[in-house]
Scaffold this motif. Structure first.
Motif, PDB file in Angstrom:
ATOM      1  N   ILE A   1      52.661  47.452   7.937  1.00  0.00           N
ATOM      2  CA  ILE A   1      51.356  47.050   9.186  1.00  0.00           C
ATOM      3  C   ILE A   1      51.213  45.617   8.542  1.00  0.00           C
ATOM      4  N   ASP A   2      50.458  45.061   9.142  1.00  0.00           N
ATOM      5  CA  ASP A   2      49.443  43.782   9.811  1.00  0.00           C
ATOM      6  C   ASP A   2      48.118  44.248   9.010  1.00  0.00           C
ATOM      7  N   ILE A   3      47.133  44.097   7.994  1.00  0.00           N
ATOM      8  CA  ILE A   3      45.930  44.122   8.198  1.00  0.00           C
ATOM      9  C   ILE A   3      45.392  43.084   8.042  1.00  0.00           C
ATOM     10  N   TYR A   4      44.578  42.589   9.208  1.00  0.00           N
ATOM     11  CA  TYR A   4      43.549  41.507   9.369  1.00  0.00           C
ATOM     12  C   TYR A   4      41.907  42.498   8.912  1.00  0.00           C
TER      13      TYR A   4
ATOM     14  N   LEU B   1      48.514  56.378  13.373  1.00  0.00           N
ATOM     15  CA  LEU B   1      48.490  55.891  12.299  1.00  0.00           C
ATOM     16  C   LEU B   1      47.293  54.735  12.185  1.00  0.00           C
ATOM     17  N   ILE B   2      47.873  54.024  13.414  1.00  0.00           N
ATOM     18  CA  ILE B   2      47.115  52.799  13.770  1.00  0.00           C
ATOM     19  C   ILE B   2      45.226  53.659  13.729  1.00  0.00           C
ATOM     20  N   ASP B   3      45.029  54.707  14.478  1.00  0.00           N
ATOM     21  CA  ASP B   3      43.464  54.785  14.859  1.00  0.00           C
ATOM     22  C   ASP B   3      42.944  54.722  13.444  1.00  0.00           C
TER      23      ASP B   3
ATOM     24  N   PHE C   1      50.846  47.077  13.661  1.00  0.00           N
ATOM     25  CA  PHE C   1      51.807  47.491  13.364  1.00  0.00           C
ATOM     26  C   PHE C   1      53.080  46.852  13.318  1.00  0.00           C
ATOM     27  N   ARG C   2      53.934  46.545  12.477  1.00  0.00           N
ATOM     28  CA  ARG C   2      54.941  46.589  12.870  1.00  0.00           C
ATOM     29  C   ARG C   2      56.351  47.417  12.592  1.00  0.00           C
ATOM     30  N   GLN C   3      56.205  48.286  11.427  1.00  0.00           N
ATOM     31  CA  GLN C   3      57.070  48.760  11.770  1.00  0.00           C
ATOM     32  C   GLN C   3      57.385  50.810  11.007  1.00  0.00           C
ATOM     33  N   ALA C   4      57.689  51.582  11.496  1.00  0.00           N
ATOM     34  CA  ALA C   4      57.962  52.954  10.895  1.00  0.00           C
ATOM     35  C   ALA C   4      58.871  53.879  10.980  1.00  0.00           C
ATOM     36  N   THR C   5      59.663  53.496   9.704  1.00  0.00           N
ATOM     37  CA  THR C   5      60.667  54.686   9.925  1.00  0.00           C
ATOM     38  C   THR C   5      60.605  56.054   8.920  1.00  0.00           C
TER      39      THR C   5
ATOM     40  N   THR D   1      53.553  48.915   3.250  1.00  0.00           N
ATOM     41  CA  THR D   1      53.858  47.765   3.148  1.00  0.00           C
ATOM     42  C   THR D   1      52.846  46.742   3.870  1.00  0.00           C
ATOM     43  N   LEU D   2      51.808  46.949   3.070  1.00  0.00           N
ATOM     44  CA  LEU D   2      50.421  46.366   4.032  1.00  0.00           C
ATOM     45  C   LEU D   2      50.423  44.705   3.296  1.00  0.00           C
TER      46      LEU D   2
END
Length: 280
Positions: free
Chosen positions: A184-187, A223-225, A238-242, A271-272
């Protein structure tokens, strides 16, 4: 079920509220029964006899109802939620009372009963197409969900074979947690240290994963919430989840939602990528 005194009080109340009776005995309608009739009065004794007879009839009907319900329970196949409740009642290293689906706990303390009931989480779901009941289970150690020991799993399987309805096929699932990975990318707010925001974001992810209901559905949106509620997070992209099931080499990409094969997750690689959110 009502007591004799409760039935008698109901009879007396109706008696005192009857206007014709009030005129006959010379008391105001609705007055107190004890104010006009003593305990040894004929009316009071008759009411007690009537109440006693009514109590016996109610007891007979209650006993009859309990017997009918027990008989119906023996005849009708049980639903999935019955299996869930019975698995939670399973007790390690103990045997059932003969010809029953119950344990004799008369000589045990509540602490001993709780310690023997090692299954802490369970779901029971029926696959109607395959005529199969899937029962997922998990124990708990130090407040964390875990797989049951192999010997306990064998005892549980024998217990289910003993109590299940004839013809029911059961798939018992007792596995280590599925592994959850995400990117996930966190701004973040540049007025805060990225290390602190990263730490809080990772804690939020682990908390969300750990606190999903057993066999509950994970969603990327939820998860994003959870990340959006972290102080300093302005955008969570969000990038990906497995997910990967224990003992399996295949990795499943999560597209919107996923239910873990074991019924629960453990957090794997998180991974953030921290990016300062600059005002445009």
């Amino acid at each position: 079920m009502r007591t004799i005194d409760q039935i008698k009080e109901s009879i007396a109340a109706d008696f005192m509220n009857n206007e014709a009776v009030a005129d006959l005995f010379g008391f105001p309608a609705g007055d107190n029964f004890a104010a006009h009739f003593s305990k040894v009065s004929v009316v009071n004794l008759l009411f007690y006899v009537f109440a006693s007879a009514a109590w016996v009839v109610e007891r007979l009907f209650e006993t009859h109802r309990a017997e009918i319900e027990a008989r119906i329970g023996e005849i009708i196949p049980h639903r999935a939620k019955w299996y869930k409740s019975k698995v939670l009642e399973f007790m390690q290293d103990r045997t059932l009372m003969p010809d029953t689906d119950r344990y004799d706990t008369s000589g045990m303390t509540q602490e001993e009963v709780d310690a023997a009931r090692v299954v802490k989480y369970v779901t029971a779901d029926e696959n109607r197409n395959a005529s199969l009941l899937t029962v997922k289970v998990a124990g708990e150690k130090d407040g964390v969900r875990c797989c049951l020991d192999p010997e306990v799993e064998m005892q549980l399987a024998a217990y289910l074979a003993e109590i299940k309805d004839a013809g029911v096929r059961i798939n018992l699932v007792n596995r280590e947690a599925d592994t959850f990975n995400c990117s996930i990318d966190i701004y973040y707010n540049p007025m805060l240290l990225p290390e602190n925001v990263r730490r809080d974001c990772e804690a939020a992810i682990r908390s969300y994963i750990a606190n999903l209901p057993f066999n509950g559905e994970y969603t990327n949106m939820a998860l994003i919430d959870a990340l959006q509620a972290v102080e300093g997070v302005r955008i969570a992209e969000f990038r990906q989840a497995t997910a990967s099931a224990s003992g399996m080499t295949a990795v499943t990409a999560i597209d919107a939602r996923h239910v873990p094969a074991a019924g629960y997750f453990r957090a794997g690689q998180i991974t953030l990528t921290m990016k300062a959110h600059e005002q445009v």
